[in-house]
Design a protein around this motif. Structure first.
Motif, short mmCIF file in Angstrom:
data_model
loop_
_atom_site.label_atom_id
_atom_site.label_comp_id
_atom_site.label_asym_id
_atom_site.label_seq_id
_atom_site.Cartn_x
_atom_site.Cartn_y
_atom_site.Cartn_z
N GLY A 79 0.88 -1.25 0.32
CA GLY A 79 -0.39 -0.05 -0.26
C GLY A 79 0.66 1.05 0.35
N ALA A 80 2.27 1.03 -0.43
CA ALA A 80 2.75 2.10 -0.06
C ALA A 80 2.85 3.53 -1.36
CB ALA A 80 4.76 1.63 -0.69
N SER A 81 2.64 4.61 -1.03
CA SER A 81 2.99 6.21 -2.06
C SER A 81 4.15 6.41 -2.59
CB SER A 81 2.74 6.63 -1.96
OG SER A 81 1.04 6.99 -1.45
N ARG A 82 4.40 6.10 -4.32
CA ARG A 82 5.39 6.43 -4.77
C ARG A 82 5.11 8.13 -4.92
NH1 ARG A 82 6.86 1.92 -7.79
NH2 ARG A 82 5.43 0.83 -7.25
N SER A 83 6.67 8.05 -5.64
CA SER A 83 6.68 9.73 -6.65
C SER A 83 7.44 9.39 -7.53
CB SER A 83 6.78 10.43 -5.51
OG SER A 83 8.31 11.01 -5.47
N VAL A 84 6.68 10.31 -8.43
CA VAL A 84 6.96 10.21 -10.09
C VAL A 84 7.33 11.55 -10.18
CG1 VAL A 84 6.59 9.92 -12.30
CG2 VAL A 84 6.00 8.86 -10.55
N ILE A 85 9.27 11.75 -10.63
CA ILE A 85 9.64 13.14 -10.51
C ILE A 85 10.13 13.22 -12.65
CG2 ILE A 85 12.11 14.71 -11.00
CD1 ILE A 85 12.46 13.45 -8.14
N GLU A 86 9.41 14.66 -12.22
CA GLU A 86 9.77 14.84 -14.31
C GLU A 86 10.08 16.52 -14.60
OE1 GLU A 86 5.68 12.94 -16.72
OE2 GLU A 86 6.10 11.75 -15.66
N GLY A 87 10.16 16.19 -15.86
CA GLY A 87 9.98 17.69 -16.61
C GLY A 87 11.12 18.75 -15.62
N VAL A 88 12.32 18.01 -14.92
CA VAL A 88 13.61 18.06 -14.95
C VAL A 88 14.50 18.80 -15.66
CG1 VAL A 88 15.68 18.23 -12.88
CG2 VAL A 88 14.29 16.29 -13.24
N ARG A 89 14.79 20.45 -15.34
CA ARG A 89 15.58 21.36 -16.23
C ARG A 89 15.79 22.36 -15.34
NH1 ARG A 89 12.68 18.35 -19.40
NH2 ARG A 89 12.67 18.30 -21.16
N VAL A 90 17.24 22.91 -15.62
CA VAL A 90 17.89 23.79 -14.95
C VAL A 90 18.55 24.01 -16.56
CG1 VAL A 90 20.25 24.20 -14.05
CG2 VAL A 90 19.11 22.36 -13.35
N HIS A 91 18.26 25.77 -16.10
CA HIS A 91 19.04 26.69 -17.35
C HIS A 91 20.10 26.64 -17.33
CE1 HIS A 91 19.43 30.70 -19.24
NE2 HIS A 91 18.86 30.58 -19.00
N ALA A 92 20.58 26.55 -18.86
CA ALA A 92 22.65 26.13 -19.34
C ALA A 92 23.00 26.97 -18.32
CB ALA A 92 22.35 26.61 -20.85
N ASP A 93 22.69 28.12 -17.84
CA ASP A 93 24.03 29.38 -17.08
C ASP A 93 24.73 28.30 -16.10
OD1 ASP A 93 24.17 30.89 -19.21
OD2 ASP A 93 22.59 32.80 -18.54
N GLU A 94 23.06 27.72 -15.05
CA GLU A 94 23.21 27.07 -14.22
C GLU A 94 23.80 25.66 -14.22
OE1 GLU A 94 22.54 28.79 -11.24
OE2 GLU A 94 21.54 30.71 -12.18
N ARG A 95 23.84 25.11 -14.85
CA ARG A 95 24.43 23.36 -14.82
C ARG A 95 26.16 23.39 -14.75
NH1 ARG A 95 21.82 23.05 -20.99
NH2 ARG A 95 19.29 23.62 -20.18
N GLY A 96 26.03 22.86 -14.09
CA GLY A 96 27.12 22.34 -12.80
C GLY A 96 27.64 23.41 -11.40
N SER A 97 26.10 24.18 -11.49
CA SER A 97 26.22 25.40 -9.75
C SER A 97 26.31 23.96 -8.82
CB SER A 97 25.57 26.07 -10.30
OG SER A 97 24.27 25.35 -10.05
N GLY A 98 25.02 23.27 -8.98
CA GLY A 98 24.87 21.87 -8.04
C GLY A 98 22.92 22.09 -8.05
N LEU A 99 22.35 22.81 -8.72
CA LEU A 99 21.19 23.68 -8.72
C LEU A 99 20.28 21.76 -9.25
CD1 LEU A 99 18.48 25.91 -7.99
CD2 LEU A 99 18.75 25.93 -10.75
N GLY A 100 20.89 21.40 -9.98
CA GLY A 100 20.03 19.60 -10.33
C GLY A 100 19.51 18.76 -8.61
N THR A 101 21.17 19.11 -7.93
CA THR A 101 21.32 18.43 -6.88
C THR A 101 20.30 19.04 -6.14
OG1 THR A 101 23.57 17.57 -7.81
CG2 THR A 101 22.71 17.71 -5.23
N GLU A 102 20.13 20.28 -6.05
CA GLU A 102 19.09 20.67 -4.55
C GLU A 102 17.47 20.69 -5.46
OE1 GLU A 102 19.19 25.52 -2.42
OE2 GLU A 102 20.35 25.06 -4.01
N LEU A 103 17.72 20.53 -7.09
CA LEU A 103 16.21 20.45 -6.90
C LEU A 103 15.74 19.02 -6.69
CD1 LEU A 103 15.84 21.89 -10.44
CD2 LEU A 103 14.02 22.18 -8.84
N ILE A 104 16.93 18.14 -6.74
CA ILE A 104 16.56 16.42 -6.80
C ILE A 104 16.12 16.09 -4.92
CG2 ILE A 104 17.16 14.12 -7.33
CD1 ILE A 104 15.97 15.75 -9.39
N GLN A 105 17.19 17.28 -4.55
CA GLN A 105 16.97 16.32 -2.88
C GLN A 105 15.45 17.00 -2.50
OE1 GLN A 105 18.97 14.75 -1.35
NE2 GLN A 105 17.58 15.05 -0.01
#
Length: 150
Positions: A79-105
């Motif tokens: 009976g567990a709920s799950r979550s689905v992550i979709e449509g993850v995007r980081v602006h080109a100027d921000e890639r490699g800055s750690g923002l993607g990690t922060e969003l996923i966390q």
């Protein structure tokens, strides 16, 4: 990244979100930033569903990232709920800055707070850099996905 605010998206965020979705080779083929009408209708559906979280990451008043988190109640896994992550995007100027990690966390923390026992996501087979990114964050490639276009 204390200067980043991750929050629920509003209708005013739509142009920036759609621009992020369209800002790569795959997105450029699928998205239409010049016609926001279908995105507005989709936003209204998402915004009215308590199991949907369309999030934006904002720095200095500028939208620099987005993702969609869906909480799915279920019977399997005791009976567990799950979550689905979709449509993850980081602006080109921000890639490699750690923002993607922060969003996923943020999405993982939100999932835990919602009582989810599993977080899952899919990534287009051609996005090998994204696959390495998700694996670095502890996600495992565990399933083979299928789509049926309507």
């Amino acid at each position: 990244m204390s200067d980043i605010e991750i929050r629920r998206a509003t209708a005013d965020d739509l142009p920036a979100i759609v621009a992020l979705l369209a800002d790569d080779a795959l997105g450029a083929q699928r998205e239409s930033p010049d016609d926001l009408a279908p995105y507005r209708a989709a936003f209204d559906r998402l915004d009215g569903d308590p199991h949907q979280y369309l999030a934006v990451a904002v720095r200095d008043g500028r939208t620099v990232g987005t993702l969609q988190l869906t909480v799915v109640p279920g019977l399997s896994r005791r009976g567990a709920s799950r979550s689905v992550i979709e449509g993850v995007r980081v602006h080109a100027d921000e890639r490699g800055s750690g923002l993607g990690t922060e969003l996923i966390q943020w999405a993982v923390d939100r999932s835990r707070n919602e009582g989810c026992r599993l977080v899952q996501l899919t990534s287009d087979a051609t996005r090998v850099d994204a696959h390495r990114f998700y694996e670095r964050l502890g996600f495992e490639a565990s399933h083979l996905g299928f789509k049926y276009h309507l």
